[in-house]
Scaffold this active site. Structure first.
Site, PDB file in Angstrom:
ATOM      1  N   PRO A   6       7.010  -4.921   5.534  1.00  7.42           N
ATOM      2  CG  PRO A   6       5.483  -6.656   5.636  1.00  7.42           C
ATOM      3  CD  PRO A   6       6.404  -5.942   4.710  1.00  7.42           C
ATOM      4  CD  GLU A  25      11.097   3.231  16.198  1.00  6.89           C
ATOM      5  OE1 GLU A  25      11.688   2.935  15.158  1.00  6.89           O
ATOM      6  OE2 GLU A  25       9.902   3.550  16.228  1.00  6.89           O
ATOM      7  NE  ARG A  77      -3.809  -2.074   2.505  1.00  2.41           N
ATOM      8  CZ  ARG A  77      -3.552  -3.291   2.986  1.00  2.41           C
ATOM      9  NH1 ARG A  77      -2.356  -3.587   3.459  1.00  2.41           N
ATOM     10  NH2 ARG A  77      -4.488  -4.218   2.993  1.00  2.41           N
ATOM     11  CB  ILE A  78       3.392   2.551   2.421  1.00  3.12           C
ATOM     12  CG1 ILE A  78       2.363   2.661   3.554  1.00  3.12           C
ATOM     13  CG2 ILE A  78       4.398   3.693   2.481  1.00  3.12           C
ATOM     14  CD1 ILE A  78       2.941   2.494   4.957  1.00  3.12           C
ATOM     15  CG  HIS A  80       7.489   5.302  14.363  1.00  2.68           C
ATOM     16  ND1 HIS A  80       7.924   4.049  14.708  1.00  2.68           N
ATOM     17  CD2 HIS A  80       6.521   5.098  13.432  1.00  2.68           C
ATOM     18  CE1 HIS A  80       7.240   3.125  14.046  1.00  2.68           C
ATOM     19  NE2 HIS A  80       6.380   3.749  13.254  1.00  2.68           N
ATOM     20  CG  ASP A  97       9.259   8.073  10.461  1.00  6.19           C
ATOM     21  OD1 ASP A  97       9.282   9.187  11.033  1.00  6.19           O
ATOM     22  OD2 ASP A  97       8.291   7.298  10.523  1.00  6.19           O
ATOM     23  CB  ALA A 129       9.681  -0.067   6.509  1.00  4.14           C
ATOM     24  NE  ARG A 130       6.973  -1.466  12.703  1.00  7.52           N
ATOM     25  CZ  ARG A 130       6.132  -0.496  12.377  1.00  7.52           C
ATOM     26  NH1 ARG A 130       6.557   0.584  11.742  1.00  7.52           N
ATOM     27  NH2 ARG A 130       4.843  -0.581  12.688  1.00  7.52           N
TER      28      ARG A 130
HETATM   29  P1  NAD Z   1       1.564  -3.759   2.881  1.00  6.54           P
HETATM   30  O1  NAD Z   1       1.337  -5.062   3.556  1.00  6.54           O
HETATM   31  O2  NAD Z   1       0.476  -3.151   2.074  1.00  6.54           O
HETATM   32  O3  NAD Z   1       2.859  -3.865   1.937  1.00  6.54           O
HETATM   33  C1  NAD Z   1       4.031  -4.524   2.296  1.00  6.54           C
HETATM   34  C2  NAD Z   1       4.626  -5.106   1.031  1.00  6.54           C
HETATM   35  O4  NAD Z   1       5.899  -5.664   1.339  1.00  6.54           O
HETATM   36  C3  NAD Z   1       3.783  -6.228   0.421  1.00  6.54           C
HETATM   37  O5  NAD Z   1       3.533  -5.959  -0.933  1.00  6.54           O
HETATM   38  C4  NAD Z   1       4.634  -7.474   0.615  1.00  6.54           C
HETATM   39  O6  NAD Z   1       4.468  -8.427  -0.412  1.00  6.54           O
HETATM   40  C5  NAD Z   1       6.023  -6.872   0.599  1.00  6.54           C
HETATM   41  N1  NAD Z   1       7.039  -7.711   1.209  1.00  6.54           N
HETATM   42  C6  NAD Z   1       6.935  -8.524   2.296  1.00  6.54           C
HETATM   43  N2  NAD Z   1       8.109  -9.121   2.532  1.00  6.54           N
HETATM   44  C7  NAD Z   1       8.977  -8.668   1.595  1.00  6.54           C
HETATM   45  C8  NAD Z   1      10.347  -8.924   1.327  1.00  6.54           C
HETATM   46  N3  NAD Z   1      11.074  -9.751   2.073  1.00  6.54           N
HETATM   47  N4  NAD Z   1      10.911  -8.288   0.267  1.00  6.54           N
HETATM   48  C9  NAD Z   1      10.194  -7.453  -0.515  1.00  6.54           C
HETATM   49  N5  NAD Z   1       8.891  -7.186  -0.305  1.00  6.54           N
HETATM   50  C10 NAD Z   1       8.288  -7.774   0.740  1.00  6.54           C
HETATM   51  O7  NAD Z   1       2.033  -2.762   4.027  1.00  6.54           O
HETATM   52  P2  NAD Z   1       2.083  -1.164   3.948  1.00  6.54           P
HETATM   53  O8  NAD Z   1       0.793  -0.609   4.404  1.00  6.54           O
HETATM   54  O9  NAD Z   1       2.608  -0.751   2.632  1.00  6.54           O
HETATM   55  O10 NAD Z   1       3.145  -0.869   5.118  1.00  6.54           O
HETATM   56  C11 NAD Z   1       4.477  -1.334   5.021  1.00  6.54           C
HETATM   57  C12 NAD Z   1       5.174  -1.153   6.368  1.00  6.54           C
HETATM   58  O11 NAD Z   1       5.351   0.224   6.646  1.00  6.54           O
HETATM   59  C13 NAD Z   1       4.356  -1.654   7.569  1.00  6.54           C
HETATM   60  O12 NAD Z   1       4.502  -3.038   7.770  1.00  6.54           O
HETATM   61  C14 NAD Z   1       4.930  -0.861   8.720  1.00  6.54           C
HETATM   62  O13 NAD Z   1       5.982  -1.588   9.329  1.00  6.54           O
HETATM   63  C15 NAD Z   1       5.491   0.390   8.058  1.00  6.54           C
HETATM   64  N6  NAD Z   1       4.744   1.597   8.462  1.00  6.54           N
HETATM   65  C16 NAD Z   1       5.446   2.633   9.005  1.00  6.54           C
HETATM   66  C17 NAD Z   1       4.772   3.784   9.385  1.00  6.54           C
HETATM   67  C18 NAD Z   1       5.514   4.979   9.939  1.00  6.54           C
HETATM   68  O14 NAD Z   1       4.896   5.893  10.475  1.00  6.54           O
HETATM   69  N7  NAD Z   1       6.821   5.027   9.844  1.00  6.54           N
HETATM   70  C19 NAD Z   1       3.390   3.878   9.217  1.00  6.54           C
HETATM   71  C20 NAD Z   1       2.721   2.805   8.646  1.00  6.54           C
HETATM   72  C21 NAD Z   1       3.408   1.671   8.266  1.00  6.54           C
END
Ligand code: NAD
Length: 332
Positions: free
Chosen positions: A208, A265, A157-158, A297, A260, A235-236
């Protein structure tokens, strides 16, 4: 009856709005984290809701929640790495999250980070504020976004929202994901992990996190990256090996970083310090570098996102209590 841990004033606004619209619901809030010392506050509630960075690793938490008759932890976050899945399964706890509260918020923060690094604003601010130096030095010369290759690891999504934004600005966008979505090919070229690392001018992580992904970006990847490239992690934290990042920046193997999130953290986010020396050592090292920027974050932190976090998590709480399937169950 829901107990919402980790409450903040800006979330409370939307909790109050929810209660006004749904007078049949009782939402009680606490600023505490959910852990072994606070789980007893959940006795008498139907569900707990959580938004915290600290892992919930103590088996007693899961065991007590079940003993209180609670069978759902409603996360108000996208990430669900704070859950101990062994214990969640053992005690039959359903976990829901809010995966779509605002991908755009994080994507726009990524754009901001990229532009900040690209236009060398860290160095410009340092020159101006610390040295009262307003000279347009040659080292401040920048590049333009449509000459950049943006590499995205994790096109969910992101990652998708981020790719769309950079594509709209004329950048070449390449991406790697374990699952490819053909619809994304309108604005992104899928390739393999190594090619993204090698070709990106702006490398942005949007996967993730699970323990198998620890140090996804470490010394080897930094050596493969262009030495003019910047890395963005919203991400993380543990996706990047922090020591390797510091070394890569010190050795000019890469040109900058926007963080971020970062391993450790919890020790600094939502805290204030009076001296640099009070920060953990790796933060101190990075804080000295003008080509590194931290955000607390806060990539997600917009009004839209905070509102959606409350509404989406509470919608799933009500669905489960009414015997319906949740919209966002986390399957692990
Ligand atoms: P999402 O589940 O929609 O997308 C994650 C994508 O990563 C998926 O398409 C998945 O197939 C892919 N993926 C999984 N393992 C992988 C790997 N080993 N190599 C490559 N791709 C891989 O999640 P999202 O909504 O896009 O969010 C992603 C991450 O962003 C969240 O899990 C969260 O940890 C982080 N996040 C951070 C904040 C922030 O404020 N900093 C806010 C929201 C989310």
């Amino acid at each position: 009856k829901v107990l919402l841990y980790n409450m903040t004033p800006e979330q409370q606004v939307y909790v109050d709005k929810w209660t006004k619209a749904h007078p049949e619901d009782t939402l009680v809030t606490t600023t505490a984290d959910l852990d072994a010392t606070t789980v007893e506050q959940a006795a008498g509630y139907d569900v707990v809701s959580v938004l915290q960075v600290a892992d919930i690793d103590d088996e007693a938490v899961y065991q007590k929640l079940t003993a209180y008759g609670i069978n759902q932890i409603a996360l108000r976050s996208v990430g669900y790495n704070i859950i101990n899945w062994e214990f969640a399964h053992k005690y039959n706890l359903l976990v829901t999250n809010t995966p779509a509260y605002s991908p755009r918020a994080v994507a726009e923060n990524t754009l901001t980070s990229a532009m900040y690094l690209l236009r060398k604003w860290g160095q410009i601010f340092k020159n101006e504020k610390e040295d009262l130096n307003f000279v347009r030095e040659e080292s401040l010369m920048s590049d333009e976004i449509y000459h950049q290759t943006v590499g995205i690891i994790g096109v969910g999504r992101i990652g998708t929202a981020t790719a769309e934004i950079f594509h709209a600005l004329g950048a070449r966008v390449i991406g790697y994901d374990v699952v490819e979505n053909p619809a994304n090919e309108a604005f992104l070229e899928y390739t393999d992990f190594e090619t993204v690392i090698k070709e990106a001018d702006i490398l942005s992580l949007h996967t993730p996190f699970d323990p198998s992904m620890q140090d996804m970006i470490a010394a080897e990847q930094f050596k493969q990256m262009k030495n003019t490239a910047v890395i963005i992690n919203a991400a993380r934290g543990p996706l990047i090996n922090t020591s390797a990042l510091i070394e890569a920046l010190q050795n000019h193997e890469i040109a900058g970083a926007a963080l971020d999130v970062m391993t450790g953290e919890e020790a600094i986010v939502m805290k204030k310090f009076s001296r640099l020396s009070e920060l953990p050592q790796d933060y101190q090292e990075l804080a000295k570098m003008p080509n590194v920027v931290f955000t607390p974050h806060s990539a997600y932190y917009t009004k839209t996102a905070v509102k959606n976090m409350i509404e989406q998590s509470m919608t799933d709480v009500k669905r489960v209590l009414n015997g319906q399937k949740p919209i966002y169950p986390v399957e692990q």
